[in-house]
Scaffold this motif. Structure first.
Motif, short mmCIF file in Angstrom:
data_model
loop_
_atom_site.label_atom_id
_atom_site.label_comp_id
_atom_site.label_asym_id
_atom_site.label_seq_id
_atom_site.Cartn_x
_atom_site.Cartn_y
_atom_site.Cartn_z
N UNK A 1 0.81 -1.22 0.00
CA UNK A 1 0.00 0.00 0.00
C UNK A 1 0.84 1.27 0.00
N UNK A 2 1.95 1.27 0.76
CA UNK A 2 2.84 2.44 0.80
C UNK A 2 3.43 2.68 -0.59
N UNK A 3 3.89 1.61 -1.24
CA UNK A 3 4.51 1.76 -2.56
C UNK A 3 3.51 2.22 -3.61
N UNK A 4 2.31 1.68 -3.58
CA UNK A 4 1.27 2.06 -4.56
C UNK A 4 0.98 3.55 -4.52
N UNK A 5 0.92 4.12 -3.32
CA UNK A 5 0.55 5.53 -3.18
C UNK A 5 1.76 6.46 -3.29
N UNK A 6 2.98 5.92 -3.13
CA UNK A 6 4.18 6.77 -3.18
C UNK A 6 4.62 7.04 -4.61
N UNK A 7 4.51 6.05 -5.48
CA UNK A 7 4.89 6.26 -6.87
C UNK A 7 6.33 5.96 -7.19
N UNK A 8 7.16 5.68 -6.17
CA UNK A 8 8.55 5.32 -6.41
C UNK A 8 9.11 4.59 -5.19
N UNK A 9 10.17 3.83 -5.42
CA UNK A 9 10.81 3.09 -4.33
C UNK A 9 11.42 4.05 -3.31
N UNK A 10 12.13 5.07 -3.81
CA UNK A 10 12.80 6.01 -2.91
C UNK A 10 11.83 6.74 -2.01
N UNK A 11 10.72 7.23 -2.57
CA UNK A 11 9.75 7.96 -1.76
C UNK A 11 9.07 7.03 -0.76
N UNK B 1 23.17 -7.06 -5.92
CA UNK B 1 21.79 -7.09 -6.44
C UNK B 1 20.96 -5.97 -5.79
N UNK B 2 21.20 -4.75 -6.24
CA UNK B 2 20.44 -3.63 -5.67
C UNK B 2 20.10 -2.60 -6.74
N UNK B 3 19.75 -3.08 -7.90
CA UNK B 3 19.43 -2.18 -9.02
C UNK B 3 18.30 -1.21 -8.68
N UNK B 4 17.24 -1.73 -8.03
CA UNK B 4 16.08 -0.88 -7.74
C UNK B 4 16.37 0.17 -6.68
N UNK B 5 17.50 0.00 -5.94
CA UNK B 5 17.83 0.91 -4.85
C UNK B 5 18.78 2.02 -5.28
N UNK B 6 19.32 1.94 -6.47
CA UNK B 6 20.17 3.02 -6.97
C UNK B 6 19.33 4.28 -7.15
N UNK B 7 19.86 5.45 -6.75
CA UNK B 7 19.06 6.69 -6.81
C UNK B 7 18.38 6.93 -8.15
N UNK B 8 19.07 6.60 -9.25
CA UNK B 8 18.48 6.85 -10.57
C UNK B 8 17.22 6.01 -10.80
N UNK B 9 17.20 4.82 -10.20
CA UNK B 9 16.03 3.94 -10.33
C UNK B 9 15.03 4.15 -9.19
N UNK C 1 15.08 -8.21 -4.32
CA UNK C 1 14.61 -9.41 -5.00
C UNK C 1 13.45 -9.14 -5.95
N UNK C 2 12.76 -8.03 -5.76
CA UNK C 2 11.56 -7.76 -6.55
C UNK C 2 11.61 -6.37 -7.17
N UNK C 3 11.01 -6.24 -8.31
CA UNK C 3 10.79 -4.93 -8.90
C UNK C 3 9.54 -4.32 -8.25
N UNK C 4 9.35 -3.02 -8.35
CA UNK C 4 8.12 -2.42 -7.81
C UNK C 4 6.86 -3.06 -8.37
N UNK C 5 6.88 -3.40 -9.66
CA UNK C 5 5.71 -4.02 -10.28
C UNK C 5 5.42 -5.38 -9.65
N UNK C 6 6.46 -6.17 -9.38
CA UNK C 6 6.27 -7.48 -8.77
C UNK C 6 5.74 -7.35 -7.35
N UNK C 7 6.26 -6.37 -6.61
CA UNK C 7 5.81 -6.19 -5.24
C UNK C 7 4.34 -5.79 -5.20
#
Length: 478
Positions: free
Chosen positions: A31-41, A180-188, A257-263
């Motif tokens: 729920x937090x991710x759905x409403x935030x719009x990005x991993x970082x936020x 394995x932290x591609x989704x955690x890089x600031x650009x992503x 382990x997961x992309x935002x879409x998978x989560x």
């Protein structure tokens, strides 16, 4: 003496952490991710959620040692604002907060148990509701039959959440060390797939706040703490940051382990995480979370029924709820009410709508209580306060509180509006059932007879006056 004080201090810290860390962390990340719009936020929301909880905890610490009464929010609000406000808070807790929290945790239990059975889709509606109903009825029966068994279940099943969270964080760190932290890089991490509005951010905080609920538990242990003026703030400053660390790094581990879409497509995030990284041992994750949520259901049933029982003893709820079973000494009527309201809520809402619903009401009650702190400062400025926080702390909390309530109401007017309407229905109930002292006895008889028809149990009513016991037989005659 020093050893015993240290032991008690550590016990307070562990109690606060244990009450906050529950099933919410296995529900809210989606729920937090759905409403935030990005991993970082989303990660920022988790960190800020811990900060806001710390501010609220400090305010409650002052209230807890200034008004040393059991009952937490209910006692403080009643003391400061009077019976009507206290009753409305109790009314909202009995009808909304506890039953809705129970419904969310029960549905989470079902989702985590059934997700391995339906790996490629969301578990069917009927299956999750049926399993939730069976689990709720089973634990209601256990709590009605034996206090000892209820407490044993709580002790045994608490280990489940610690095992699951510890495993997730350790495996997440291993993934980071492997690169394995591609989704955690600031650009992503700050690559927004949608631009969140202010209202969406408010809903993200509501989702996260469900996981942090329980920070006000410390008000039930302030009387037991040695030197609370010194040790209580220390316990807060250790416990809340530690919980925030656990929650933030649990979410970081998910993104290794997961992309935002998978989560967001997963109905049981921890199960999906286990399937991706644990291989043969992936079964550990659903089992651990199921144990955790099972214990959470038991704990909420135990505490919510006691709240009903206490409210009835004070005359703020029907006296029928102040009855205990003659043989087992358990508050059976209160347990049945909690179970019944939970079933109704569980059948009419989905998990994430219910989280918005209960979090909105929770924050509303927290804010009213903290407003009470400021009011008490002006009403009784010379009152002895072992802990006295800077007024900037409650003011800062209330600014965030106002932002959250206003914009979440704007984004979810129906959900929040229904919650407010249910709270306001308590106003006529208060004047009819509590304020009106000279009611005709026929009204009480009617309620009593209705109860006898519904529940064939034998119990005794404990009066609010110490030692005054009135035997009451609710057993239907053959």
């Amino acid at each position: 003496m020093l050893w015993s004080c240290s032991l008690l201090y550590l016990n307070v810290c562990s109690s606060i952490q244990g009450n906050i860390i529950g099933s919410g962390i296995f529900i809210s990340p989606k729920g937090v991710l759905e409403h935030s719009g990005s991993v970082g936020l989303a990660l920022i929301v988790w960190v800020l959620g811990g900060g806001v909880s710390a501010l609220g905890s400090m305010c409650y610490a002052e209230l807890g040692v200034t008004i040393p009464k059991s009952g937490g929010d209910y006692s403080y609000v009643t003391e400061i604002f009077g019976g009507l406000t206290g009753f409305l808070l109790l009314w909202s807790a009995v009808l909304i907060m506890y039953p809705t929290s129970l419904a969310v945790i029960t549905l989470t239990f079902s989702n985590y148990v059934l997700q391995p059975v339906f790996p490629d889709c969301i578990p069917p509606y009927d299956a999750t509701r049926t399993l939730s109903l069976v689990c709720l009825l089973l634990l209601t029966w256990v709590n009605s039959s034996s206090v000892r068994w209820a407490t044993r279940i709580q002790d045994i099943f608490t280990a489940g959440k610690l095992l699951a969270l510890g495993l997730i964080i350790v495996v997440g760190f291993m993934q980071i060390f492997k690169g394995n932290y591609e989704e955690l890089k600031p650009s992503n991490a700050f690559n927004f797939w949608m631009t969140p509005t202010v209202g969406q951010l408010a809903l993200a905080f509501l989702q996260g706040s469900f996981a942090f609920s329980g920070w006000n538990f410390l008000n039930y242990v302030t009387e037991e703490l040695v030197d609370p003026r010194r040790n209580l703030p220390r316990a807060i400053f250790i416990s809340i940051p530690l919980v925030t660390f656990v929650y933030t790094f649990t979410n970081i581990a998910y993104f290794t382990a997961m992309t935002p879409e998978e989560l967001m497509s997963s109905n049981a995030v921890a199960v999906t995480f286990g399937e991706k990284l644990l291989g043969y041992f992936s079964w550990i994750m659903p089992v651990s979370v199921a144990l955790s949520t099972f214990g959470g259901i038991n704990g909420y049933l135990f505490t919510s029924s006691r709240l009903c029982f206490s409210g009835a003893r004070e005359g703020h709820l029907p006296s029928l709820l102040a009855m205990i079973h003659f043989k087992y000494c358990t508050p059976v009527p209160a347990l049945l009410v909690c179970c019944g309201t939970t079933i109704i809520i569980m059948l009419v809402g989905d998990t994430y709508t219910l989280i918005n619903y209960v979090s909105f009401i929770n924050y509303l009650c927290y804010g009213v209580t903290i407003i009470g702190l400021i009011v008490l400062r002006f009403k009784k400025p010379k009152m002895f306060r072992p802990i006295k926080v800077n007024l900037l702390i409650p003011i800062t909390y209330l600014c965030f509180w106002a932002f959250l309530l206003i914009f979440s109401f704007y984004s979810e007017p129906v959900v929040c509006g229904v919650g407010l309407i249910i709270i306001l229905t308590g106003v006529p109930v208060f004047f009819l059932a509590v304020y009106w002292k000279n009611k005709p006895k026929c009204i009480d008889r009617f309620i009593g007879k209705s109860f006898i028809v519904l529940f064939s149990i034998r119990c005794r009513r404990i009066s609010s006056h110490m030692g005054d016991e009135e035997w009451f037989s609710c057993q239907k005659c053959g």
